[in-house]
Structures are given as structure tokens and as C-alpha cells.
Design an enzyme around this catalytic site. Structure first.
Site, short mmCIF file in Angstrom:
data_model
loop_
_atom_site.label_atom_id
_atom_site.label_comp_id
_atom_site.label_asym_id
_atom_site.label_seq_id
_atom_site.Cartn_x
_atom_site.Cartn_y
_atom_site.Cartn_z
CG ASN A 103 -1.69 1.25 1.43
OD1 ASN A 103 -1.76 2.08 0.52
ND2 ASN A 103 -2.27 1.42 2.60
CE LYS A 137 -0.11 3.43 4.69
NZ LYS A 137 -0.15 3.57 6.13
CG HIS A 182 -5.92 2.07 4.96
ND1 HIS A 182 -5.49 3.02 5.86
CD2 HIS A 182 -4.91 1.18 4.84
CE1 HIS A 182 -4.27 2.71 6.26
NE2 HIS A 182 -3.89 1.59 5.65
CD GLU A 208 -3.09 5.70 6.48
OE1 GLU A 208 -3.10 5.80 5.24
OE2 GLU A 208 -2.18 5.14 7.12
CD GLU A 240 -3.55 -2.45 7.17
OE1 GLU A 240 -2.42 -2.71 6.74
OE2 GLU A 240 -4.16 -1.39 6.91
N GLY A 264 2.21 2.13 10.85
CA GLY A 264 3.20 3.20 10.79
C GLY A 264 3.88 3.50 12.12
CB SER A 284 4.90 -1.98 12.15
OG SER A 284 4.51 -0.65 12.43
P1 PGA Z 1 2.67 0.24 7.73
O1 PGA Z 1 1.21 0.53 7.06
O2 PGA Z 1 3.18 -1.04 7.12
O3 PGA Z 1 3.49 1.45 7.35
O4 PGA Z 1 2.45 0.12 9.20
C1 PGA Z 1 0.31 -0.49 6.81
C2 PGA Z 1 -0.93 0.06 6.16
O5 PGA Z 1 -1.34 1.18 6.50
O6 PGA Z 1 -1.53 -0.60 5.28
#
Ligand code: PGA
Length: 263
Positions: free
Chosen positions: A13, A15, A105, A107, A175, A181, A221
């Protein structure tokens, strides 16, 4: 790890990173890196989720060079067409040969206030257009404290698949919001516990066969150094990778987890 027919999926992903020119360079290098490593694409599927503006370039490159990479959008409109300025329809993503689309997601749920109902409508729109939704679910640190690990992801899944019927091809990404993140991934055991609860919910709503065929990813992560632990779990069929998917060498190593999963 996946038993039987489920092919593991490593999904990147991106982003809001990499423009269409950068995406071409990245995809080319990723394909070379995996080829050099003799990656078995039939054994581990690799998919990328670039920004919308990159998709046409990515499609052209993958088709021209006959690359075994899959790709999809990071979001989709719940509407098919009409006066929805700025929205992207599932039909248009399908027309660009997208196989997948990320829906719900965290976000988008948090920063764009997407409700479970909206997520469900997007999942239904994706399926209608012939896309496989990658439905994201996950609890915040506060949810974890208040309700335990599975309650919120299971409720989000139940709501998100409300419009689907048995036989649908589905990917669910667990997730935990606190792991995204943050550098602080869930433990493999935590991921397995929730993934098992998600699969049981799929079985209850859509039947055992659909649940057994669905792939459940862990995200939050994920790195080359921790992927093996997740992939050893019975109900974890892959990973949705954010930050580490932008690091070519790291992402390529994650995709090659079978080489170190047994160690
Ligand atoms: P990350 O993000 O691997 O940077 O923790 C995962 C995601 O948001 O899909």
C-alpha cells in the site's frame, strides 16, 4: 501459514507516495529484483496499490513487459457513475485491469470519516464491478483496552460484508490501528487470534467454503524481519505492507518470505 488452496498475498500500500513516473521506475526495479531472486509468483502473489494517477502507467508497463505483478486502487467510490466530483468508480478501476481495491483503510475511516455503511457500499460496488475488495478492519489502542482484540475488527467485518453472498472472492486485511506506521507490530499470536475470529465470522455469514477460500492479511509495521512469524500462523495468508513497501529491497525480501519462514 496458508494451507490448501489459499495462495499467500503480499500487498504493498503506497498511500500518497510515488507519482506515475516514479511508479514506473519502481515497478520495473521490483520486477527485476524478484526475477533475480527467482521469485515463484504462483506460490506467493505480489500486488501493489499505487495512487490513482499511477494506475494507467502501471497497467501499461505490466501488460507490455508481461510482469506477474498484480495491482489495485487504494479506494473506490460506492457509486457506479454520476455527479460525484473527484470520485473514482469501480468500473473505471476494472477498465484499467485492476484486480483488487483497498476498501475501508483505517486512514480513510479516521481522516475521511468513512462509516461501516459506506465501507459496505464500497465493498459491494467493487464486487459488482469484478474487483476483489481488500477490506481493512482493525481496532485502535483504546478499542483494544476496552473491548479486547477481536470485537471491533469482527464488527467491522460483519458490517462490511453485509451486502455480499456466498462464493464471493474476498481479501480481509487485519490492521490494528496502533500498529500502522508505528514500528510496533502486533505479535504473530495476536494476529492469528484475530484472523481466526475473522475467518469464523466469514464462515458464519458467507459459509465455510467462502471463508476457507478468503485470504486474511495482517498489516501494521510489517518488515522483512517480522514477516516470517506472521506467515507461520494458520489463518494469516499474507500481509498489507505500508512503509516497507516503498523500500524496494525490503519489499522484495518480504515477498520472498518462504525462504526464511522455516528458519
Ligand atoms: P505500515 O502501514 O506497514 O506502514 O504500518 C500499513 C498500512 O497502512 O496498510
Amino acid at each position: 501459514m496458508t494451507t490448501g488452496a489459499r495462495v499467500p498475498l503480499i500487498a504493498g500500500n503506497w498511500k500518497m507516495n510515488l507519482d506515475h513516473l516514479q511508479s514506473i521506475a519502481f515497478v520495473q526495479k521490483l520486477a527485476w529484483s524478484l526475477k533475480d531472486a527467482r521469485h515463484d509468483f504462483a506460490a506467493v502473489e505480489v500486488a501493489i496499490f499505487p495512487p490513482f494517477t499511477d494506475l494507467r502507467s502501471v497497467q501499461t508497463l505490466i501488460a507490455a513487459d508481461k510482469l506477474d505483478l498484480h495491482y489495485g486502487g487504494q479506494d473506490v467510490s460506492e457509486h457506479v457513475s454520476g455527479a460525484y466530483t473527484g470520485e473514482i468508480s469501480a468500473t473505471f478501476l476494472r477498465a484499467l485491469d485492476c484486480g483488487y481495491v483497498i476498501v475501508g483503510h483505517s486512514e480513510r475511516r479516521t481522516l475521511h470519516h468513512e462509516t461501516d455503511e459506506k465501507v459496505a457500499a464500497k465493498v459491494a460496488a467493487a464486487v459488482t464491478a469484478g474487483l476483489v475488495p481488500v477490506l481493512c478492519v482493525g481496532e485502535t489502542a483504546e478499542d483494544l483496552e476496552l473491548h479486547g482484540p477481536s470485537a471491533v475488527p469482527v464488527a467491522q467485518l460483519r458490517a462490511g460484508i453485509a451486502g455480499l453472498t456466498a462464493g464471493v472472492e474476498l481479501v480481509v486485511a487485519y490492521e490494528p490501528v496502533w500498529a500502522i506506521g508505528s514500528g510496533q507490530a502486533a505479535t504473530p499470536e495476536q494476529a492469528q487470534q484475530v484472523a481466526a475470529a475473522l475467518r469464523a465470522t466469514l464462515a458464519e455469514v458467507l459459509g465455510q467454503e467462502t471463508a476457507d477460500a478468503a485470504r486474511i492479511l495482517y498489516g501494521g509495521s510489517v518488515k522483512a524481519g517480522n514477516i516470517a512469524g506472521f506467515m507461520r500462523q494458520t489463518d494469516v495468508d499474507g500481509a498489507l505492507v505500508g512503509g516497507a513497501s516503498l523500500d524496494l529491497a525490503e519489499f522484495s525480501r518480504i515477498a520472498q518470505f518462504p525462504k526464511h519462514v522455516g528458519t
